[in-house]
Write an enzyme that holds these catalytic residues in place. Structure first.
Site, PDB file in Angstrom:
ATOM      1  N   LYS A  22       0.096 -23.684 -32.572  1.00 51.67           N
ATOM      2  CA  LYS A  22       0.897 -22.718 -32.024  1.00 51.67           C
ATOM      3  C   LYS A  22       1.711 -22.948 -31.012  1.00 51.67           C
ATOM      4  CE  LYS A  22      -0.594 -19.781 -28.556  1.00 51.67           C
ATOM      5  NZ  LYS A  22       0.255 -19.753 -27.459  1.00 51.67           N
ATOM      6  N   ASN A  23       1.365 -23.978 -29.789  1.00 50.94           N
ATOM      7  CA  ASN A  23       2.060 -24.285 -28.623  1.00 50.94           C
ATOM      8  C   ASN A  23       3.311 -25.430 -29.106  1.00 50.94           C
ATOM      9  OD1 ASN A  23       0.637 -22.242 -27.212  1.00 50.94           O
ATOM     10  ND2 ASN A  23      -0.428 -24.078 -26.247  1.00 50.94           N
ATOM     11  N   ARG A 100       5.446 -15.322 -23.097  1.00 47.62           N
ATOM     12  CA  ARG A 100       6.052 -16.132 -22.100  1.00 47.62           C
ATOM     13  C   ARG A 100       6.668 -17.035 -22.490  1.00 47.62           C
ATOM     14  NH1 ARG A 100       5.472 -17.980 -16.675  1.00 47.62           N
ATOM     15  NH2 ARG A 100       5.496 -20.267 -17.072  1.00 47.62           N
ATOM     16  N   CYS A 124       1.085 -12.146 -15.565  1.00 48.28           N
ATOM     17  CA  CYS A 124       0.520 -11.980 -16.854  1.00 48.28           C
ATOM     18  C   CYS A 124      -0.970 -12.086 -16.796  1.00 48.28           C
ATOM     19  CB  CYS A 124       0.742 -13.145 -17.815  1.00 48.28           C
ATOM     20  SG  CYS A 124       0.054 -14.680 -17.827  1.00 48.28           S
ATOM     21  N   ARG A 129       1.968 -17.236 -12.954  1.00 48.49           N
ATOM     22  CA  ARG A 129       2.623 -17.992 -13.845  1.00 48.49           C
ATOM     23  C   ARG A 129       4.438 -17.807 -13.608  1.00 48.49           C
ATOM     24  NH1 ARG A 129       0.306 -17.652 -19.995  1.00 48.49           N
ATOM     25  NH2 ARG A 129       0.851 -19.858 -19.997  1.00 48.49           N
ATOM     26  N   PRO A 130       4.924 -18.432 -12.439  1.00 50.89           N
ATOM     27  CA  PRO A 130       6.248 -18.343 -12.130  1.00 50.89           C
ATOM     28  C   PRO A 130       7.157 -19.188 -12.942  1.00 50.89           C
ATOM     29  CG  PRO A 130       5.121 -19.556 -10.480  1.00 50.89           C
ATOM     30  CD  PRO A 130       4.049 -19.054 -11.394  1.00 50.89           C
ATOM     31  N   ILE A 131       8.389 -19.092 -12.660  1.00 48.61           N
ATOM     32  CA  ILE A 131       9.339 -20.116 -13.521  1.00 48.61           C
ATOM     33  C   ILE A 131       9.829 -20.895 -12.589  1.00 48.61           C
ATOM     34  CG2 ILE A 131       9.394 -18.802 -15.747  1.00 48.61           C
ATOM     35  CD1 ILE A 131      12.110 -17.900 -15.080  1.00 48.61           C
ATOM     36  N   ASP A 132       9.600 -21.088 -11.650  1.00 47.59           N
ATOM     37  CA  ASP A 132      10.383 -22.116 -10.460  1.00 47.59           C
ATOM     38  C   ASP A 132      10.599 -23.223 -10.866  1.00 47.59           C
ATOM     39  OD1 ASP A 132       7.531 -21.833 -10.065  1.00 47.59           O
ATOM     40  OD2 ASP A 132       7.712 -23.108  -8.152  1.00 47.59           O
ATOM     41  N   LEU A 133       9.444 -23.934 -11.314  1.00 45.26           N
ATOM     42  CA  LEU A 133       9.844 -25.534 -12.006  1.00 45.26           C
ATOM     43  C   LEU A 133      10.876 -25.530 -12.994  1.00 45.26           C
ATOM     44  CD1 LEU A 133       6.123 -26.683 -11.887  1.00 45.26           C
ATOM     45  CD2 LEU A 133       7.729 -26.985 -10.170  1.00 45.26           C
ATOM     46  N   ASP A 314      -6.925 -24.361 -22.076  1.00 43.46           N
ATOM     47  CA  ASP A 314      -7.115 -23.722 -23.112  1.00 43.46           C
ATOM     48  C   ASP A 314      -8.513 -23.600 -23.937  1.00 43.46           C
ATOM     49  OD1 ASP A 314      -4.586 -22.610 -22.728  1.00 43.46           O
ATOM     50  OD2 ASP A 314      -3.518 -23.599 -24.390  1.00 43.46           O
ATOM     51  N   ILE A 336      -5.998 -25.071 -13.127  1.00 37.73           N
ATOM     52  CA  ILE A 336      -4.685 -24.705 -13.824  1.00 37.73           C
ATOM     53  C   ILE A 336      -4.060 -23.146 -13.428  1.00 37.73           C
ATOM     54  CG2 ILE A 336      -2.878 -25.142 -15.675  1.00 37.73           C
ATOM     55  CD1 ILE A 336      -4.158 -27.789 -15.059  1.00 37.73           C
ATOM     56  N   ARG A 406      -2.414 -13.583 -32.134  1.00 40.54           N
ATOM     57  CA  ARG A 406      -1.292 -14.565 -31.547  1.00 40.54           C
ATOM     58  C   ARG A 406      -1.548 -15.918 -31.853  1.00 40.54           C
ATOM     59  NH1 ARG A 406      -0.796 -13.960 -25.681  1.00 40.54           N
ATOM     60  NH2 ARG A 406       0.679 -15.571 -26.191  1.00 40.54           N
TER      61      ARG A 406
HETATM   62  C1  UD1 Z   1       1.508 -24.040 -21.731  1.00 43.92           C
HETATM   63  C2  UD1 Z   1       0.714 -23.544 -22.824  1.00 43.92           C
HETATM   64  C3  UD1 Z   1      -0.651 -22.775 -22.383  1.00 43.92           C
HETATM   65  C4  UD1 Z   1      -1.531 -23.666 -21.493  1.00 43.92           C
HETATM   66  C5  UD1 Z   1      -0.829 -24.388 -20.386  1.00 43.92           C
HETATM   67  C6  UD1 Z   1      -1.678 -25.453 -19.650  1.00 43.92           C
HETATM   68  C7  UD1 Z   1       2.460 -22.929 -24.429  1.00 43.92           C
HETATM   69  C8  UD1 Z   1       3.175 -21.737 -25.076  1.00 43.92           C
HETATM   70  N1  UD1 Z   1       1.605 -22.476 -23.300  1.00 43.92           N
HETATM   71  O1  UD1 Z   1       1.706 -22.871 -20.768  1.00 43.92           O
HETATM   72  O2  UD1 Z   1      -1.327 -22.447 -23.586  1.00 43.92           O
HETATM   73  O3  UD1 Z   1      -2.616 -23.089 -21.029  1.00 43.92           O
HETATM   74  O4  UD1 Z   1       0.645 -24.865 -20.768  1.00 43.92           O
HETATM   75  O5  UD1 Z   1      -1.759 -26.374 -20.557  1.00 43.92           O
HETATM   76  O6  UD1 Z   1       2.713 -23.912 -24.675  1.00 43.92           O
HETATM   77  N2  UD1 Z   1       3.702 -23.137 -12.978  1.00 43.92           N
HETATM   78  C9  UD1 Z   1       4.574 -22.882 -11.652  1.00 43.92           C
HETATM   79  N3  UD1 Z   1       5.896 -22.798 -12.015  1.00 43.92           N
HETATM   80  C10 UD1 Z   1       6.344 -22.858 -13.140  1.00 43.92           C
HETATM   81  C11 UD1 Z   1       5.732 -23.320 -14.200  1.00 43.92           C
HETATM   82  C12 UD1 Z   1       4.228 -23.199 -14.098  1.00 43.92           C
HETATM   83  O7  UD1 Z   1       4.057 -22.727 -10.654  1.00 43.92           O
HETATM   84  O8  UD1 Z   1       7.725 -22.898 -12.947  1.00 43.92           O
HETATM   85  C13 UD1 Z   1       2.390 -23.119 -12.671  1.00 43.92           C
HETATM   86  C14 UD1 Z   1       1.522 -22.412 -13.663  1.00 43.92           C
HETATM   87  O9  UD1 Z   1       1.541 -20.856 -12.858  1.00 43.92           O
HETATM   88  C15 UD1 Z   1       0.182 -22.982 -13.841  1.00 43.92           C
HETATM   89  C16 UD1 Z   1       0.694 -24.285 -13.846  1.00 43.92           C
HETATM   90  O10 UD1 Z   1       1.884 -24.410 -13.263  1.00 43.92           O
HETATM   91  O11 UD1 Z   1      -0.641 -22.675 -12.500  1.00 43.92           O
HETATM   92  C17 UD1 Z   1       0.604 -24.934 -15.219  1.00 43.92           C
HETATM   93  O12 UD1 Z   1       1.254 -24.009 -16.160  1.00 43.92           O
HETATM   94  P1  UD1 Z   1       2.164 -24.831 -17.295  1.00 43.92           P
HETATM   95  O13 UD1 Z   1       1.871 -25.991 -17.616  1.00 43.92           O
HETATM   96  O14 UD1 Z   1       3.677 -24.501 -16.985  1.00 43.92           O
HETATM   97  O15 UD1 Z   1       1.643 -23.568 -18.633  1.00 43.92           O
HETATM   98  P2  UD1 Z   1       2.696 -23.226 -19.556  1.00 43.92           P
HETATM   99  O16 UD1 Z   1       3.784 -23.989 -20.139  1.00 43.92           O
HETATM  100  O17 UD1 Z   1       3.123 -21.668 -19.240  1.00 43.92           O
END
Ligand code: UD1
Length: 428
Positions: A22-23, A100, A124, A129-133, A314, A336, A406
């Site tokens: 899926k991912n 997401r 969520c 789960r922000p998108i700042d990065l 996961d 995480i 899903r």
């Molecule tokens: C992906 C996977 C999810 C898995 C996760 C960690 C997909 C569709 N999903 O999610 O199944 O559980 O990797 O292996 O591939 N974070 C921030 N800012 C950001 C982005 C992330 O603070 O801009 C934080 C998140 O809240 C979390 C950590 O970084 O605490 C890791 O998240 P991330 O690796 O980005 O997970 P996803 O890509 O959302």
């Protein structure tokens, strides 16, 4: 709403074909936005998230066509995607809220069209789960970012991103994927440091290379990208789902079963297989995949989630389910996501003895679990309830199973084939 009914206690034995990941699918599909030529993806799993992502791409102007694999249903679907013209550059709230991973269209849209708008995802089930990065990475590649009305708009001055240095302060799978998809069409070279190394990122990088991208450092935490003017079409097959494989392995463990995971690859599953083996299961590579066999007695474990190649977040919920019946006390630590123990109260309702202390969960092995009506809260949490139900005495009813749809293809069918008493019923 559909529910899943399980009458627990059967020992699972046989073979399960592992579907496409899926991912990986959700990061390969947006690659179609990077070219006006056809991208053909094979081994795509039949999952609600894949369908949702397809609809999102359709909304952006990507034409898609799916057909079954000539090799049979277990080899997923083949999807051809073509973004001849991109008609929209917005990932709307309704899509991002539901899934997401919708934010993964941002990087490719920005790279190809010079702009992209996305709704902020909001909270969520498994945390903030922000998108700042993601946004910082785009800014490092020259994008200007502005926010208004719950939406973020990223724009490349002059219509094209510029190569740059993206140094992540901590590892993010999605942000690495977005940065990589954005950098491949940028002007000049880019370097991404502290990049995530998940196998799904390797799948993405290899697909991009097949489309003409210039990337070095694949499989490492430093990706170097030489931007190209354009990418071309390609054919690519989605990697097998390592989380699905690990989930069925836990089902074998808790039922003292013996399952061959067809198509599963040991190299992407090292931490999971090591943990299974520490729990007392026999794990061996076969010609067609991996065989996992339990003895009926599970040993307790100490596990901490961390970015790949360490133990995956996961897999945490599924291992926790298996360890509820271990001979002794296990300690699981989630590093995480801050709110990933929502399966705990449900497992406790089935007779488990789990105590959450901050980021850790102490799992005292109990002699048996009892079936109960339980509610799924997120995808992997739902699978942990299925795993517990397979070993529980009596009947377990899992509701809100849209979470499972899903991410687990033909779940009941696959489990029935190895001897589980499981069915989907309508209503409730
Ligand atoms: C992906 C996977 C999810 C898995 C996760 C960690 C997909 C569709 N999903 O999610 O199944 O559980 O990797 O292996 O591939 N974070 C921030 N800012 C950001 C982005 C992330 O603070 O801009 C934080 C998140 O809240 C979390 C950590 O970084 O605490 C890791 O998240 P991330 O690796 O980005 O997970 P996803 O890509 O959302």
């Amino acid at each position: 709403m559909d529910r899943i009914l399980i009458r627990g206690g059967n020992r699972l034995a046989g073979r399960i074909h592992i579907s496409g990941a899926k991912n990986a699918a959700l990061t390969l599909m947006p690659c179609a936005l990077l070219t006006d030529e056809v991208l053909e993806l094979g081994n795509l799993p039949r999952l609600a998230d894949v369908d949702s992502f397809m609809h999102l791409l359709n909304m952006l102007g990507v034409s898609t066509m799916t057909k079954g694999s000539k090799r049979g249903a277990e080899f997923g679907r083949v999807m051809t995607l073509r973004a001849k013209d991109v008609s929209d550059t917005t990932a709307p709230y309704d899509m991002v809220r539901k899934m997401r991973a919708s934010i993964l269209v941002l990087g490719p849209l920005l790279a190809r069209m010079g702009e992209a708008t996305v709704s902020l995802p909001g909270g969520c089930a498994i945390g903030n789960r922000p998108i700042d990065l993601h946004l910082r990475a785009f800014a490092d590649l020259g994008a200007e970012i502005e926010m208004a009305g719950g939406y973020v708009r990223a724009k490349a001055p002059g219509g094209r991103l510029k190569g740059g240095k993206v140094a992540f302060p901590f590892v993010s799978v999605g942000a690495t994927e977005n940065a990589l998809m954005a950098a491949v069409l940028a002007q000049g070279s880019s370097i991404i440091t502290n990049a995530a190394r998940e196998p799904e990122i390797t799948d993405l990088a290899e697909c991009l290379v097949a489309m003409g991208a210039k990337i070095s450092g694949i499989r490492t935490d430093t990706l170097e990208i030489e931007g190209v003017e354009r990418l071309h079409g390609a054919k690519y097959s989605v990697m097998p789902d390592r989380i699905e494989a690990g989930s069925y392995a836990c089902a074998a463990g808790i039922t003292g079963g013996d399952i061959e995971l067809l198509g599963a690859k040991t190299d992407t599953l090292a931490a999971t297989l090591a943990a299974l083996s520490d729990a007392g299961l026999t794990v061996e590579e076969t010609t067609d995949g991996i065989r996992v066999a339990g003895t009926g007695e599970v040993k307790p474990l100490t596990l901490s989630t961390a970015p790949y190649p360490a133990f995956a977040t996961d897999m945490q919920a599924q291992f926790m389910a298996m360890l509820t019946l271990a001979k002794g006390t296990s300690l699981l630590t989630e590093t995480i996501f801050e709110n990933r123990y929502m399966h705990v109260p449900e497992l406790n309702r089935m007779g488990a003895d789990i105590d959450v202390r901050g980021r850790s969960a102490v799992v005292k092995g109990v002699g048996s679990l009892t079936g109960a009506p339980v509610m799924a809260t997120d995808l992997r949490a739902s699978m942990s309830l299925i795993i517990a139900g397979l070993a529980a005495e009596g009947e377990t009813q899992v509701s809100r199973i849209y979470h499972l749809d899903r991410g687990y293809e033909r779940l009941e069918e696959k489990l029935q084939a190895v001897g589980a008493d499981i069915e989907r019923v309508g209503g409730g």
